[in-house]
Design a protein around this motif. Structure first.
Motif, short mmCIF file in Angstrom:
data_model
loop_
_atom_site.label_atom_id
_atom_site.label_comp_id
_atom_site.label_asym_id
_atom_site.label_seq_id
_atom_site.Cartn_x
_atom_site.Cartn_y
_atom_site.Cartn_z
N GLN A 64 0.82 -1.22 0.00
CA GLN A 64 0.00 0.00 0.00
C GLN A 64 0.85 1.26 0.00
OE1 GLN A 64 -2.76 -0.55 3.37
NE2 GLN A 64 -4.36 -0.07 1.88
N VAL A 65 1.88 1.30 0.84
CA VAL A 65 2.67 2.53 0.94
C VAL A 65 3.67 2.69 -0.20
CG1 VAL A 65 2.42 2.69 3.44
CG2 VAL A 65 4.47 1.64 2.48
N LEU A 66 4.07 1.59 -0.83
CA LEU A 66 5.08 1.69 -1.89
C LEU A 66 4.66 2.62 -3.02
CD1 LEU A 66 6.65 -1.86 -2.21
CD2 LEU A 66 7.85 0.30 -1.82
N GLU A 67 3.38 2.71 -3.31
CA GLU A 67 2.94 3.58 -4.41
C GLU A 67 3.14 5.05 -4.08
OE1 GLU A 67 -1.54 4.14 -4.93
OE2 GLU A 67 -1.42 2.23 -3.82
N TYR A 68 3.34 5.38 -2.81
CA TYR A 68 3.53 6.77 -2.41
C TYR A 68 4.99 7.13 -2.16
CZ TYR A 68 -1.47 6.48 -1.71
OH TYR A 68 -2.81 6.29 -1.90
N VAL A 69 5.86 6.14 -2.17
CA VAL A 69 7.27 6.37 -1.85
C VAL A 69 8.01 6.93 -3.07
CG1 VAL A 69 9.44 5.27 -1.16
CG2 VAL A 69 7.29 4.55 -0.11
N GLU A 70 8.67 8.05 -2.86
CA GLU A 70 9.49 8.64 -3.92
C GLU A 70 10.98 8.54 -3.59
OE1 GLU A 70 8.03 12.57 -4.71
OE2 GLU A 70 6.06 11.83 -5.32
N ASN A 71 11.30 8.37 -2.32
CA ASN A 71 12.69 8.23 -1.89
C ASN A 71 13.18 6.83 -2.26
OD1 ASN A 71 14.85 7.35 -0.02
ND2 ASN A 71 14.59 9.40 0.87
N GLU A 72 14.18 6.78 -3.14
CA GLU A 72 14.66 5.50 -3.67
C GLU A 72 15.20 4.58 -2.58
OE1 GLU A 72 17.99 3.94 -6.84
OE2 GLU A 72 17.04 5.88 -7.21
N GLN B 106 13.80 0.87 -1.46
CA GLN B 106 14.63 -0.33 -1.40
C GLN B 106 14.49 -1.04 -0.05
OE1 GLN B 106 18.54 1.15 -2.32
NE2 GLN B 106 18.11 1.33 -4.51
N VAL B 107 14.45 -0.26 1.02
CA VAL B 107 14.29 -0.83 2.36
C VAL B 107 12.96 -1.56 2.47
CG1 VAL B 107 13.95 -0.21 4.80
CG2 VAL B 107 15.86 0.78 3.51
N ILE B 108 11.90 -0.93 2.00
CA ILE B 108 10.56 -1.54 2.08
C ILE B 108 10.48 -2.78 1.20
CG2 ILE B 108 8.10 -1.21 1.60
CD1 ILE B 108 8.52 1.77 2.41
N MET B 109 11.04 -2.71 0.01
CA MET B 109 10.99 -3.86 -0.90
C MET B 109 11.79 -5.05 -0.35
SD MET B 109 11.04 -1.91 -4.59
CE MET B 109 11.18 -3.39 -5.55
N ALA B 110 12.91 -4.78 0.30
CA ALA B 110 13.70 -5.86 0.91
C ALA B 110 12.92 -6.49 2.06
CB ALA B 110 15.04 -5.31 1.41
N ARG C 138 0.95 12.61 -0.48
CA ARG C 138 2.20 12.82 -1.21
C ARG C 138 3.29 12.01 -0.52
NH1 ARG C 138 4.00 15.58 2.75
NH2 ARG C 138 3.11 17.42 3.68
N ASP C 139 4.43 11.97 -1.14
CA ASP C 139 5.57 11.30 -0.53
C ASP C 139 5.98 12.06 0.72
OD1 ASP C 139 7.92 9.67 -0.16
OD2 ASP C 139 9.06 11.36 -0.94
N ASP C 140 5.97 11.40 1.83
CA ASP C 140 6.47 11.94 3.08
C ASP C 140 7.20 10.79 3.75
OD1 ASP C 140 6.97 12.88 5.62
OD2 ASP C 140 4.98 13.72 5.91
N SER C 141 8.49 10.71 3.48
CA SER C 141 9.29 9.57 3.95
C SER C 141 9.19 9.38 5.45
CB SER C 141 10.75 9.74 3.53
OG SER C 141 10.85 9.71 2.13
N SER C 142 9.17 10.48 6.19
CA SER C 142 9.08 10.38 7.64
C SER C 142 7.75 9.77 8.07
CB SER C 142 9.24 11.77 8.27
OG SER C 142 9.09 11.70 9.67
N GLN C 143 6.66 10.21 7.46
CA GLN C 143 5.34 9.67 7.81
C GLN C 143 5.24 8.19 7.43
OE1 GLN C 143 3.13 11.21 9.64
NE2 GLN C 143 1.68 9.53 9.58
#
Length: 134
Positions: free
Chosen positions: A25-33, A37-41, A77-82
């Motif tokens: 669910q969150v991967l579609e909002y992630v813009e930080n590469e 990578q961390v989430i996909m691993a 939007r992409d908010d890496s911290s959130q």
């Protein structure tokens, strides 16, 4: 012993399914590469543990329980911290849930305890990696 083993395996199955769903669910909002990578691993590791759990459940003629309803937070939007906060909270809930089930079922077989332990380690590792994005 079998009932306790099944209890642990079902909790692992549910936890993995919930974690994988949340990550997707969150991967579609992630813009930080790097965060992606961390989430996909972590997703790959959870899928691996889910497969081991499913195989173990099959030996008992079970399919695993469905995950409970998880709160879904929409991200505009992409908010890496959130995203890191949401994922870290999920890790903490998963660790608590698995540890509780492990402690309540001391007579479960070694394989189920090993799977649960590996899931806890995966959650802890994921949470540690997410700290860089908080």
């Amino acid at each position: 012993m079998e009932e306790q083993t099944l209890h642990i395996l079902n909790e692992c199955s549910s936890g993995c399914k919930m974690a994988i769903h949340s990550m997707q669910q969150v991967l579609e909002y992630v813009e930080n590469e790097k965060l992606e990578q961390v989430i996909m691993a972590a997703e790959r590791k959870h899928k691996e543990i889910a497969a081991r759990t499913a195989k173990a459940l099959t030996c008992y003629g079970e399919k695993g329980k469905k995950p409970g309803a998880a709160e879904s937070k929409m991200l505009i939007r992409d908010d890496s911290s959130q995203i890191a906060k949401i994922m870290t909270n999920g890790c903490n809930m998963g660790i608590q849930s698995i540890m509780e089930v492990l402690n309540e079922n001391p007579e479960a077989d070694r394989e189920s305890k090993n799977i649960a332990g590996d899931l806890v380690k995966a959650e802890e590792h994921f949470a540690d990696e997410l700290k860089a994005f908080l």
